[in-house]
Design a protein around this motif. Structure first.
Motif, PDB file in Angstrom:
ATOM      1  N   GLY A 120      48.802  49.058  35.980  1.00  0.00           N
ATOM      2  CA  GLY A 120      47.944  49.585  34.938  1.00  0.00           C
ATOM      3  C   GLY A 120      46.732  48.745  34.626  1.00  0.00           C
ATOM      4  N   ASP A 121      46.420  47.762  35.493  1.00  0.00           N
ATOM      5  CA  ASP A 121      45.270  46.908  35.191  1.00  0.00           C
ATOM      6  C   ASP A 121      43.953  47.529  35.636  1.00  0.00           C
ATOM      7  OD1 ASP A 121      45.232  46.599  37.949  1.00  0.00           O
ATOM      8  OD2 ASP A 121      46.008  44.565  37.930  1.00  0.00           O
ATOM      9  N   GLN A 122      44.012  48.605  36.437  1.00  0.00           N
ATOM     10  CA  GLN A 122      42.817  49.320  36.899  1.00  0.00           C
ATOM     11  C   GLN A 122      41.826  48.401  37.625  1.00  0.00           C
ATOM     12  OE1 GLN A 122      42.641  52.617  36.703  1.00  0.00           O
ATOM     13  NE2 GLN A 122      44.605  52.668  35.630  1.00  0.00           N
ATOM     14  N   GLY A 123      42.356  47.417  38.364  1.00  0.00           N
ATOM     15  CA  GLY A 123      41.500  46.539  39.157  1.00  0.00           C
ATOM     16  C   GLY A 123      41.117  45.250  38.476  1.00  0.00           C
ATOM     17  N   ALA A 124      41.583  45.019  37.252  1.00  0.00           N
ATOM     18  CA  ALA A 124      41.284  43.775  36.538  1.00  0.00           C
ATOM     19  C   ALA A 124      42.485  42.835  36.633  1.00  0.00           C
ATOM     20  CB  ALA A 124      40.966  44.065  35.074  1.00  0.00           C
ATOM     21  N   ASP A 125      42.261  41.631  37.110  1.00  0.00           N
ATOM     22  CA  ASP A 125      43.332  40.640  37.188  1.00  0.00           C
ATOM     23  C   ASP A 125      43.334  39.729  35.972  1.00  0.00           C
ATOM     24  OD1 ASP A 125      44.167  41.536  39.723  1.00  0.00           O
ATOM     25  OD2 ASP A 125      42.608  40.354  40.694  1.00  0.00           O
ATOM     26  N   VAL A 126      42.138  39.453  35.441  1.00  0.00           N
ATOM     27  CA  VAL A 126      41.989  38.598  34.262  1.00  0.00           C
ATOM     28  C   VAL A 126      40.979  39.240  33.329  1.00  0.00           C
ATOM     29  CG1 VAL A 126      41.245  36.340  33.391  1.00  0.00           C
ATOM     30  CG2 VAL A 126      42.523  36.486  35.545  1.00  0.00           C
ATOM     31  N   LEU A 167      34.723  39.600  29.532  1.00  0.00           N
ATOM     32  CA  LEU A 167      34.594  39.387  30.970  1.00  0.00           C
ATOM     33  C   LEU A 167      35.811  39.968  31.676  1.00  0.00           C
ATOM     34  CD1 LEU A 167      33.449  37.911  33.562  1.00  0.00           C
ATOM     35  CD2 LEU A 167      34.788  35.926  32.799  1.00  0.00           C
ATOM     36  N   VAL A 168      35.569  40.750  32.720  1.00  0.00           N
ATOM     37  CA  VAL A 168      36.641  41.332  33.530  1.00  0.00           C
ATOM     38  C   VAL A 168      36.558  40.715  34.928  1.00  0.00           C
ATOM     39  CG1 VAL A 168      37.601  43.454  34.484  1.00  0.00           C
ATOM     40  CG2 VAL A 168      36.567  43.465  32.205  1.00  0.00           C
ATOM     41  N   VAL A 169      37.678  40.202  35.399  1.00  0.00           N
ATOM     42  CA  VAL A 169      37.688  39.439  36.648  1.00  0.00           C
ATOM     43  C   VAL A 169      38.707  40.005  37.629  1.00  0.00           C
ATOM     44  CG1 VAL A 169      38.039  37.158  37.690  1.00  0.00           C
ATOM     45  CG2 VAL A 169      37.061  37.343  35.384  1.00  0.00           C
ATOM     46  N   GLN A 170      38.306  40.057  38.876  1.00  0.00           N
ATOM     47  CA  GLN A 170      39.265  40.315  39.955  1.00  0.00           C
ATOM     48  C   GLN A 170      39.339  39.049  40.793  1.00  0.00           C
ATOM     49  OE1 GLN A 170      39.374  43.239  43.707  1.00  0.00           O
ATOM     50  NE2 GLN A 170      39.798  44.278  41.778  1.00  0.00           N
ATOM     51  N   TRP A 213      36.964  30.123  27.161  1.00  0.00           N
ATOM     52  CA  TRP A 213      37.227  31.552  27.075  1.00  0.00           C
ATOM     53  C   TRP A 213      38.648  31.797  26.573  1.00  0.00           C
ATOM     54  CZ3 TRP A 213      33.728  35.454  28.667  1.00  0.00           C
ATOM     55  CH2 TRP A 213      32.561  34.986  29.283  1.00  0.00           C
ATOM     56  N   ASP A 214      38.828  32.894  25.867  1.00  0.00           N
ATOM     57  CA  ASP A 214      40.169  33.375  25.518  1.00  0.00           C
ATOM     58  C   ASP A 214      40.587  34.314  26.646  1.00  0.00           C
ATOM     59  OD1 ASP A 214      42.498  34.247  24.392  1.00  0.00           O
ATOM     60  OD2 ASP A 214      41.544  35.467  22.837  1.00  0.00           O
ATOM     61  N   ALA A 215      41.287  33.769  27.627  1.00  0.00           N
ATOM     62  CA  ALA A 215      41.561  34.499  28.863  1.00  0.00           C
ATOM     63  C   ALA A 215      43.046  34.701  29.072  1.00  0.00           C
ATOM     64  CB  ALA A 215      40.978  33.746  30.055  1.00  0.00           C
ATOM     65  N   HIS A 216      43.384  35.848  29.672  1.00  0.00           N
ATOM     66  CA  HIS A 216      44.778  36.110  30.026  1.00  0.00           C
ATOM     67  C   HIS A 216      44.822  36.987  31.273  1.00  0.00           C
ATOM     68  CE1 HIS A 216      43.692  39.709  27.666  1.00  0.00           C
ATOM     69  NE2 HIS A 216      44.582  40.346  28.429  1.00  0.00           N
ATOM     70  N   ALA A 217      45.829  36.756  32.096  1.00  0.00           N
ATOM     71  CA  ALA A 217      46.044  37.594  33.276  1.00  0.00           C
ATOM     72  C   ALA A 217      46.647  38.919  32.830  1.00  0.00           C
ATOM     73  CB  ALA A 217      46.970  36.890  34.261  1.00  0.00           C
ATOM     74  N   THR A 218      46.226  40.005  33.451  1.00  0.00           N
ATOM     75  CA  THR A 218      46.722  41.335  33.086  1.00  0.00           C
ATOM     76  C   THR A 218      48.065  41.590  33.760  1.00  0.00           C
ATOM     77  OG1 THR A 218      45.607  42.390  34.944  1.00  0.00           O
ATOM     78  CG2 THR A 218      44.361  42.194  32.888  1.00  0.00           C
ATOM     79  N   GLN A 219      48.717  42.657  33.343  1.00  0.00           N
ATOM     80  CA  GLN A 219      49.951  43.069  34.005  1.00  0.00           C
ATOM     81  C   GLN A 219      49.606  43.650  35.370  1.00  0.00           C
ATOM     82  OE1 GLN A 219      52.975  42.508  32.753  1.00  0.00           O
ATOM     83  NE2 GLN A 219      52.010  41.538  30.970  1.00  0.00           N
ATOM     84  N   ALA A 220      50.501  43.506  36.310  1.00  0.00           N
ATOM     85  CA  ALA A 220      50.252  43.970  37.677  1.00  0.00           C
ATOM     86  C   ALA A 220      50.020  45.471  37.730  1.00  0.00           C
ATOM     87  CB  ALA A 220      51.412  43.584  38.581  1.00  0.00           C
ATOM     88  N   TYR A 252      47.406  32.566  41.665  1.00  0.00           N
ATOM     89  CA  TYR A 252      45.962  32.322  41.704  1.00  0.00           C
ATOM     90  C   TYR A 252      45.268  32.988  40.505  1.00  0.00           C
ATOM     91  CZ  TYR A 252      41.193  32.023  43.526  1.00  0.00           C
ATOM     92  OH  TYR A 252      39.847  31.764  43.683  1.00  0.00           O
ATOM     93  N   GLU A 253      45.729  34.175  40.131  1.00  0.00           N
ATOM     94  CA  GLU A 253      45.171  34.854  38.953  1.00  0.00           C
ATOM     95  C   GLU A 253      45.392  34.009  37.703  1.00  0.00           C
ATOM     96  OE1 GLU A 253      47.083  38.628  38.875  1.00  0.00           O
ATOM     97  OE2 GLU A 253      46.318  39.219  40.859  1.00  0.00           O
ATOM     98  N   ARG A 254      46.585  33.464  37.562  1.00  0.00           N
ATOM     99  CA  ARG A 254      46.883  32.628  36.405  1.00  0.00           C
ATOM    100  C   ARG A 254      46.055  31.342  36.442  1.00  0.00           C
ATOM    101  NH1 ARG A 254      53.394  33.398  37.126  1.00  0.00           N
ATOM    102  NH2 ARG A 254      53.533  35.528  36.262  1.00  0.00           N
ATOM    103  N   TYR A 255      45.863  30.829  37.640  1.00  0.00           N
ATOM    104  CA  TYR A 255      45.046  29.622  37.818  1.00  0.00           C
ATOM    105  C   TYR A 255      43.617  29.883  37.338  1.00  0.00           C
ATOM    106  CZ  TYR A 255      42.415  26.056  40.433  1.00  0.00           C
ATOM    107  OH  TYR A 255      41.558  25.042  40.806  1.00  0.00           O
ATOM    108  N   CYS A 256      43.046  31.030  37.706  1.00  0.00           N
ATOM    109  CA  CYS A 256      41.691  31.379  37.280  1.00  0.00           C
ATOM    110  C   CYS A 256      41.623  31.561  35.767  1.00  0.00           C
ATOM    111  CB  CYS A 256      41.217  32.648  37.986  1.00  0.00           C
ATOM    112  SG  CYS A 256      40.934  32.436  39.761  1.00  0.00           S
TER     113      CYS A 256
END
Length: 261
Positions: free
Chosen positions: A167-173, A182-185, A158-165, A145-149
């Motif tokens: 060390g992301d500190q609550g950011a998924d994208v 933009l920081v997304v959960q 947007w230049d968007a990428h999913a973060t690593q599971a 779902y994170e990758r889908y978003c």
């Protein structure tokens, strides 16, 4: 003056004026007076239809947003019951804040008070009439779902990428557009998302020096989450909203000052 009193007054003064004119002009004045009285009565009889048309037109301006909120705010609980409390609140909020002021401007304030349930029913019909993308196409798995978003954001520019599971500190994208970060959960839930997600993504935005922060979910959001969202500037979005999301600088309150430099 009530609608009925206003009607009676218009009829009375039309008759008085028409009677006076008839003394001077005779039958033509009587015919004209009768025609005016008929128009006044027809206008009054047509009032309910005009009221419904106005409410529908106002709701249709926001039809897609209403449809999204309707889908977000309704869910099936663990016992198989359809829970629509959030949607009922959202529907009433929309009617009160968007519909009623326009009705008052058009002279329908008293009608609105008497026909509140009809207003809600008309809003419901408009929201239900919109065909939204099939929700079953959305990935069930949280990581997918994170990758889908992220993909939806990339499609929107947007230049968007999913973060690593880790060390992301609550950011998924994390995404950028025109120098705005933009920081997304992302929350793939079966029930409304609570305010913990808002707290986490607000903190993540500070960590990532974000200009914007959002919680994206297929489900709705609790009243507590919406209240905290208003206080922090965190956006609460359905994943279908991502297609129209555009950058806005410094919408997250309390973020690092370096993000605006």
């Amino acid at each position: 003056m009530s609608g009925r009193s206003s009607l009676v007054a218009r009829l009375f003064w039309t008759i008085v004026a028409g009677g006076a004119a008839a003394l001077w002009f005779g039958q033509p004045a009587l015919i004209a007076t009768g025609a005016v009285l008929a128009l006044i009565l027809l206008h009054r009889i047509d009032r309910p239809r005009r009221f419904r048309r106005l409410v529908r037109r106002l709701a249709q301006r926001h039809a897609r947003t209403l449809a999204l909120r309707r889908r977000q705010e309704c869910f099936v609980d663990a016992y198989g019951n359809l829970i629509s409390d959030g949607w009922l609140r959202e529907r009433a909020y929309f009617a009160e804040r968007t519909i009623l002021p326009h009705l008052a401007e058009r002279g329908h304030a008293e009608d609105a008070e008497r026909r509140w349930e009809e207003i809600l029913s008309l809003v419901e019909r408009v929201a239900a009439s919109v065909r939204l993308p099939d929700e079953t196409e959305t990935p069930e798995d949280g990581v997918a779902y994170e990758r889908y978003c992220a993909e939806r954001l990339r499609a929107a520019g947007w230049d968007a990428h999913a973060t690593q599971a880790s060390g992301d500190q609550g950011a998924d994208v994390v995404a950028e557009f025109g120098g705005i970060r933009l920081v997304v959960q992302c929350k793939r839930y079966g029930k409304p998302v609570g305010n913990a997600a808002v707290q986490e993504v607000a903190a993540a935005a500070r960590y990532w020096s974000g200009d914007m922060a959002a919680v994206v979910s297929n489900a709705g959001f609790t009243p507590a989450a919406r209240k905290l969202s208003a206080a922090t500037g965190v956006l609460l979005l359905h994943h279908d909203d991502l297609a129209a999301l555009r950058p806005v600088r410094a919408s997250v309150r309390g973020r690092r000052e370096t993000a605006s430099s």
